[in-house]
Design a protein around this motif. Sequence first.
Motif, PDB file in Angstrom:
ATOM      1  N   GLU A  96      20.613  35.120  13.989  1.00 52.64           N
ATOM      2  CA  GLU A  96      19.736  36.108  13.360  1.00 52.64           C
ATOM      3  C   GLU A  96      20.518  37.339  12.925  1.00 52.64           C
ATOM      4  O   GLU A  96      21.362  37.850  13.672  1.00 52.64           O
ATOM      5  CB  GLU A  96      18.636  36.524  14.334  1.00 52.64           C
ATOM      6  N   ASP A  97      20.220  37.814  11.742  1.00 51.77           N
ATOM      7  CA  ASP A  97      20.770  39.054  11.221  1.00 51.77           C
ATOM      8  C   ASP A  97      19.870  40.187  11.713  1.00 51.77           C
ATOM      9  O   ASP A  97      18.710  40.297  11.310  1.00 51.77           O
ATOM     10  CB  ASP A  97      20.802  39.007   9.697  1.00 51.77           C
ATOM     11  N   CYS A  98      20.387  41.042  12.587  1.00 52.90           N
ATOM     12  CA  CYS A  98      19.577  42.111  13.160  1.00 52.90           C
ATOM     13  C   CYS A  98      19.245  43.199  12.146  1.00 52.90           C
ATOM     14  O   CYS A  98      18.311  43.979  12.365  1.00 52.90           O
ATOM     15  CB  CYS A  98      20.296  42.727  14.360  1.00 52.90           C
ATOM     16  N   LYS A  99      19.998  43.271  11.048  1.00 58.21           N
ATOM     17  CA  LYS A  99      19.739  44.289  10.031  1.00 58.21           C
ATOM     18  C   LYS A  99      18.653  43.848   9.050  1.00 58.21           C
ATOM     19  O   LYS A  99      17.798  44.639   8.668  1.00 58.21           O
ATOM     20  CB  LYS A  99      21.022  44.607   9.274  1.00 58.21           C
ATOM     21  N   THR A 100      18.687  42.597   8.627  1.00 59.35           N
ATOM     22  CA  THR A 100      17.719  42.119   7.630  1.00 59.35           C
ATOM     23  C   THR A 100      16.553  41.363   8.255  1.00 59.35           C
ATOM     24  O   THR A 100      15.526  41.152   7.597  1.00 59.35           O
ATOM     25  CB  THR A 100      18.404  41.185   6.617  1.00 59.35           C
ATOM     26  N   GLY A 101      16.715  40.926   9.513  1.00 57.34           N
ATOM     27  CA  GLY A 101      15.695  40.124  10.161  1.00 57.34           C
ATOM     28  C   GLY A 101      15.712  38.655   9.768  1.00 57.34           C
ATOM     29  O   GLY A 101      14.862  37.879  10.215  1.00 57.34           O
ATOM     30  N   HIS A 102      16.696  38.256   8.948  1.00 56.94           N
ATOM     31  CA  HIS A 102      16.741  36.870   8.480  1.00 56.94           C
ATOM     32  C   HIS A 102      17.287  35.939   9.552  1.00 56.94           C
ATOM     33  O   HIS A 102      18.303  36.219  10.183  1.00 56.94           O
ATOM     34  CB  HIS A 102      17.620  36.778   7.224  1.00 56.94           C
ATOM     35  N   SER A 103      16.598  34.815   9.760  1.00 53.01           N
ATOM     36  CA  SER A 103      17.066  33.750  10.657  1.00 53.01           C
ATOM     37  C   SER A 103      17.740  32.678   9.819  1.00 53.01           C
ATOM     38  O   SER A 103      17.106  32.073   8.950  1.00 53.01           O
ATOM     39  CB  SER A 103      15.886  33.160  11.445  1.00 53.01           C
ATOM     40  N   TRP A 104      19.004  32.418  10.082  1.00 54.06           N
ATOM     41  CA  TRP A 104      19.818  31.584   9.207  1.00 54.06           C
ATOM     42  C   TRP A 104      19.690  30.092   9.461  1.00 54.06           C
ATOM     43  O   TRP A 104      19.923  29.297   8.550  1.00 54.06           O
ATOM     44  CB  TRP A 104      21.285  31.984   9.333  1.00 54.06           C
ATOM     45  N   LEU A 105      19.357  29.684  10.668  1.00 52.72           N
ATOM     46  CA  LEU A 105      19.417  28.259  10.979  1.00 52.72           C
ATOM     47  C   LEU A 105      18.047  27.605  10.852  1.00 52.72           C
ATOM     48  O   LEU A 105      17.026  28.171  11.249  1.00 52.72           O
ATOM     49  CB  LEU A 105      20.001  28.036  12.371  1.00 52.72           C
ATOM     50  N   TRP A 106      18.068  26.406  10.312  1.00 55.32           N
ATOM     51  CA  TRP A 106      16.856  25.637  10.027  1.00 55.32           C
ATOM     52  C   TRP A 106      16.445  24.785  11.221  1.00 55.32           C
ATOM     53  O   TRP A 106      17.290  24.242  11.937  1.00 55.32           O
ATOM     54  CB  TRP A 106      17.124  24.724   8.829  1.00 55.32           C
ATOM     55  N   HIS A 107      15.127  24.665  11.391  1.00 53.44           N
ATOM     56  CA  HIS A 107      14.533  23.712  12.327  1.00 53.44           C
ATOM     57  C   HIS A 107      13.322  23.072  11.655  1.00 53.44           C
ATOM     58  O   HIS A 107      12.626  23.732  10.874  1.00 53.44           O
ATOM     59  CB  HIS A 107      14.091  24.393  13.629  1.00 53.44           C
TER      60      HIS A 107
END
Length: 314
Positions: free
Chosen positions: A35-46
């Motif tokens: 997770e990018d703590c600045k943008t809130g984006h979660s990079w990994l797919w499930h």
Amino acid sequence: MTLETVKQAQVLTLENSEIRLTIRPDLGGRIDQLEDCKTGHSWLWHPSHYTPETTRSLPVGASFDEQWTGGWDEVFPNDAAGLFQGRTLADHGELWSQQWEILERSPLSITLGYQCQTVPIRVEKTIQLDPDRPEARLTYWFQNQSEAQIPFLFKHHAAIAIEAGDEILLPDCWVEPAFLEFSKIIGQPGKTRFPEAIAVNGESVDLRIIPPPSSQLQEFYYSSDLSSGYCGIRHQRTQSALLMTFDTADFPYVWMFQSYGGWRDHYVVVVEPCTNMPSDLEEAHRLNTAAFLNPQEKQRRTLTLQLQRDRSSY
């Protein structure tokens, strides 16, 4: 770093002000989320049915595709299942399906270990988060415990969550379809220079830009002769990128598996820095493109993951 048990699930978190990694020793020691703590984006797919609060118990030899729940797995000592040098090798190897032992832990790092069952090899890995930057170093040790040379394949298998318009990042390199019968974007055998490929109609296609899931496309290609050791995905909406950087001596190839709705309705790109090409270990060994461990050798391979928010750095 926190470690908790939720319904027997092992959930471990490494975190600084920039990035958060969730590690699952019980699920093959994989990075379960980035997770990018600045943008809130979660990079990994499930997949939609994935329940991270639960665990699993799988035998060595379980079907990878049937059990796959995303995240960042590792594949070792082989990819395609089968007999090789008198050993029965499991589907996508055995690291992904088995629980790893926690050897050491600190607020910014964890070291895990696993004793292979299909080959006489001990594997250890350390995930070390940088104190301040959105970056982590992954270091792997492979110990051959026998008096014989052992050919192997080792690759990362990072399932990246994507959106239409995102971009695949590769250096100047050759690309070629892994299995032409699977390809729905590349339509010709043979190599082309990334990002160009040739479609079925003979026209040039650009492999960089990710289409929407409505396209129902799928693709799987090998990348070789990398001019620089990196690969990744650029997320258009947040104007950021997940990059993997490495020495090409450690990972000479990058495999790119893409399902844009076409394979099992999944919408994901799997980014796979790899020691070998092609996927069949016996064929790679015959072509002298397989990695190997000499008798009693202890070998190290490393990769750095980093989030980039500045285009000028790649």
